[in-house]
Design a protein around this motif. Structure first.
Motif, PDB file in Angstrom:
ATOM      1  N   VAL A 173      27.514 -85.911 -30.819  1.00 23.12           N
ATOM      2  CA  VAL A 173      26.989 -86.719 -29.711  1.00 23.12           C
ATOM      3  C   VAL A 173      28.185 -87.213 -28.909  1.00 23.12           C
ATOM      4  CG1 VAL A 173      25.566 -88.690 -29.049  1.00 23.12           C
ATOM      5  CG2 VAL A 173      25.125 -87.501 -31.200  1.00 23.12           C
ATOM      6  N   ILE A 210      26.172 -82.706 -27.364  1.00 26.22           N
ATOM      7  CA  ILE A 210      25.211 -83.296 -26.421  1.00 26.22           C
ATOM      8  C   ILE A 210      25.914 -84.355 -25.572  1.00 26.22           C
ATOM      9  CG2 ILE A 210      23.010 -84.567 -26.265  1.00 26.22           C
ATOM     10  CD1 ILE A 210      22.686 -83.641 -29.348  1.00 26.22           C
ATOM     11  N   SER A 235      25.203 -87.030 -21.996  1.00 26.33           N
ATOM     12  CA  SER A 235      24.255 -87.534 -20.987  1.00 26.33           C
ATOM     13  C   SER A 235      24.570 -86.994 -19.599  1.00 26.33           C
ATOM     14  CB  SER A 235      24.343 -89.053 -20.895  1.00 26.33           C
ATOM     15  OG  SER A 235      24.174 -89.621 -22.142  1.00 26.33           O
ATOM     16  N   GLU A 272      21.468 -84.721 -21.277  1.00 31.98           N
ATOM     17  CA  GLU A 272      20.551 -85.045 -22.379  1.00 31.98           C
ATOM     18  C   GLU A 272      21.129 -86.250 -23.102  1.00 31.98           C
ATOM     19  OE1 GLU A 272      17.700 -83.810 -23.146  1.00 31.98           O
ATOM     20  OE2 GLU A 272      17.629 -81.640 -22.833  1.00 31.98           O
ATOM     21  N   THR A 273      20.295 -87.290 -23.277  1.00 29.52           N
ATOM     22  CA  THR A 273      20.776 -88.511 -23.935  1.00 29.52           C
ATOM     23  C   THR A 273      20.113 -88.668 -25.294  1.00 29.52           C
ATOM     24  OG1 THR A 273      21.172 -89.570 -21.821  1.00 29.52           O
ATOM     25  CG2 THR A 273      20.884 -91.036 -23.703  1.00 29.52           C
ATOM     26  N   VAL A 274      20.949 -88.918 -26.302  1.00 28.28           N
ATOM     27  CA  VAL A 274      20.404 -89.157 -27.642  1.00 28.28           C
ATOM     28  C   VAL A 274      19.800 -90.559 -27.670  1.00 28.28           C
ATOM     29  CG1 VAL A 274      20.999 -89.425 -30.086  1.00 28.28           C
ATOM     30  CG2 VAL A 274      22.064 -87.602 -28.726  1.00 28.28           C
ATOM     31  N   GLN A 283      18.122 -91.276 -34.055  1.00 27.50           N
ATOM     32  CA  GLN A 283      18.671 -90.334 -35.036  1.00 27.50           C
ATOM     33  C   GLN A 283      18.046 -90.651 -36.387  1.00 27.50           C
ATOM     34  OE1 GLN A 283      22.506 -91.878 -34.037  1.00 27.50           O
ATOM     35  NE2 GLN A 283      22.888 -92.677 -36.095  1.00 27.50           N
ATOM     36  N   THR A 303      17.000 -87.249 -31.682  1.00 26.17           N
ATOM     37  CA  THR A 303      15.952 -87.039 -30.688  1.00 26.17           C
ATOM     38  C   THR A 303      16.536 -87.405 -29.336  1.00 26.17           C
ATOM     39  OG1 THR A 303      14.291 -87.620 -32.325  1.00 26.17           O
ATOM     40  CG2 THR A 303      13.589 -87.677 -30.026  1.00 26.17           C
ATOM     41  N   LEU A 304      16.285 -86.534 -28.358  1.00 18.56           N
ATOM     42  CA  LEU A 304      16.838 -86.738 -27.017  1.00 18.56           C
ATOM     43  C   LEU A 304      15.783 -87.378 -26.115  1.00 18.56           C
ATOM     44  CD1 LEU A 304      18.579 -83.247 -26.699  1.00 18.56           C
ATOM     45  CD2 LEU A 304      19.386 -85.299 -27.861  1.00 18.56           C
ATOM     46  N   SER A 306      14.638 -86.388 -23.539  1.00 21.91           N
ATOM     47  CA  SER A 306      13.694 -85.361 -23.052  1.00 21.91           C
ATOM     48  C   SER A 306      12.621 -85.041 -24.086  1.00 21.91           C
ATOM     49  CB  SER A 306      14.478 -84.084 -22.736  1.00 21.91           C
ATOM     50  OG  SER A 306      15.123 -83.628 -23.925  1.00 21.91           O
TER      51      SER A 306
END
Ligand SMILES: Cc1cc2nc3c(=O)[nH]c(=O)nc-3n(C[C@H](O)[C@H](O)[C@H](O)COP(=O)(O)OP(=O)(O)OC[C@H]3O[C@@H](n4cnc5c(N)ncnc54)[C@H](O)[C@@H]3O)c2cc1C
Length: 415
Positions: A20, A43, A45, A147-149, A152, A162-163, A165
């Motif tokens: 991340v 990943i 953002s 994509e932002t986490v 978790q 989990t993102l 989206s």
């Protein structure tokens, strides 16, 4: 070797390592891990195009020789080498506005060690682009951008994120390289220790008419340190740490007023100076994660330790985390161990925790000792600098430290 063969472990998970944060340490780890045969999903953002913009971040980094070796090892150095300025000497001076530099000066010259330049100045715009381009070429790396986490979980020996989206990514281990305010650490319940300095760094680049000769200068001023760091051609990166209020003034005044404010501290040793590009500000503080690991989780870079830039060591420390973690995971896999197990991750923590905490606290002490005008402290630090300068063994020790050659070096940094 084809991709399937390089991916040593094939499991019913999306990836081996979920990273991340695609700033600087995240991509370095992604490349090191992929080259060791791990599948990686990284990943961030922010969109890749945005991170590639030349004005995304105004910083330039003093990369120690050991960090350069890591970049060489993971195949990124060639893309930045033409734009990297070797750092041949470092001069540290205790200054007081209006009085000029004190006669006490620390002088570190790379000629006193055999390995070559102590380090290289590399601009963020070159380094970030090189990382992103190298990751795009690496088949074992999947980049998820914009994509932002948001959450978790660890379940059934599997880490998942989990993102925003709605997408879910699973892997054997989750690595937080998501910066000083690491959500990965927070979500795992890892607390932080730290404080703000009431200082902000104003960063910009200047063109000057005299050559810098590869010499980095650090002047300790009462409001905070002023660093003048050599870039390619007749350019220097300026990192001017000041009280928050003064920094806001410095960042918002026009170029002419800024240069007028800078000149008394900067002096005239580089001749006429003018600014090139924008000014950027970075609030300064110390933040240390109370643990570098958790359940199937490890932290690297600023997520683990954000420190004052006084010694230009934050990224170097992060890259050492990266090299150490990649080595620990790779050795564990070779022994048939579960790379997310606590006993494996504890090896990483044992290797890096003490070093990073000591370095962060040392930068904290230096900043407190030097960012003031107390006559007693001023006398003490001037005598200290004079003593270090006069003792060749001690001086060489500092040079090796600046080059990142001390301590238990991960293989990727041994050259
Ligand atoms: C003024 C200044 C000068 C410096 N000079 C030097 C120097 O000369 N030498 C040196 O070694 N170090 C230096 N440093 C330190 C260095 O800049 C940092 O250590 C380094 O940038 C940290 O990189 P990182 O990848 O760990 O974190 P970051 O660069 O903060 O990256 C974190 C990434 O995580 C992403 N992210 C965060 N949360 C999420 C989420 N929930 N989902 C998805 N993505 C997320 C963010 O978008 C970001 O891209 C300096 C620092 C400052 C302030």
């Amino acid at each position: 070797m084809d991709n399937l063969a390089r991916r040593v472990i094939l499991r019913p998970m999306d990836t081996d390592i979920i990273i991340v944060g695609g700033g600087l340490n995240g991509p370095a780890l992604a490349l090191a891990a992929a080259q060791a045969g791990f599948a990686v999903t990284i990943i961030d953002s922010l969109a890749i195009d945005r991170r590639k913009r030349p004005d995304f971040d105004g910083r330039s980094y003093a990369l120690a020789l050991s960090s350069k070796r890591l970049l060489q090892g993971i195949g990124v150095w060639d893309a930045v080498s033409d734009d990297a300025q070797p750092m041949l000497e470092i001069k540290v001076t205790d200054g007081r506005a209006g009085e000029g530099p004190s006669p006490w000066m620390l002088h570190f010259d790379h000629a006193e060690i055999e390995e070559g330049p102590m380090g290289f100045m590399v601009e963020d715009r070159h380094l970030r682009r090189a990382f992103l381009d190298a990751m795009a070429e690496e088949p074992l790396i999947t980049q998820l951008s914009k994509e932002t986490v948001v959450s978790q979980a660890i379940q059934n020996a599997q880490a998942s994120v989990t993102l925003a989206s709605g997408k879910v990514v699973t892997g054997h281990i989750l690595v937080g390289s998501d910066g000083r305010r690491s959500g990965t650490a927070e979500r795992a319940g890892i607390k932080r220790t730290g404080w703000g300095y009431g200082q902000t760094a104003v960063v910009c680049a200047a063109v000057h008419d005299k050559p810098h000769g590869g010499i980095a200068h650090q002047f300790f001023m009462p409001g905070g340190p002023l660093a003048i760091l050599p870039l390619t051609e007749n350019r220097s990166s300026i990192v001017w740490s000041e009280t928050d209020a003064r920094a806001t003034e410095l960042a918002t005044m026009n170029d002419t007023d800024f240069l007028d404010a800078l000149r008394p501290a900067f002096g005239s040793f580089l001749g006429q100076i003018s600014l090139t590009g924008a000014r950027f500000t970075y609030p300064l503080g110390l933040t240390l994660a109370n643990s570098l690991i958790g359940d199937r989780l490890a932290l690297v870079g600023d997520a683990a330790h954000g420190m004052h830039p006084i010694a230009g060591q934050g990224l170097n420390a992060g890259l050492r985390d990266v090299a150490a973690l990649a080595e620990v995971l790779s050795d564990a896999r070779a022994r048939g161990e579960d790379i997310g197990s606590l006993q494996v991750l504890e090896r990483y923590q044992l290797w890096r925790r003490f070093d990073t905490a000591t370095l962060a606290l040392a930068t904290d002490t230096f900043n407190r000792l030097f960012s003031n005008d107390n006559p007693l402290l001023r006398a003490a630090r001037d005598i200290g600098m004079g003593a270090v300068n006069a003792i060749p063994g001690l001086r060489r020790g500092f040079i090796r430290e600046a080059a990142g050659l001390t301590g238990d070096l991960p293989k990727l940094m041994q050259g």
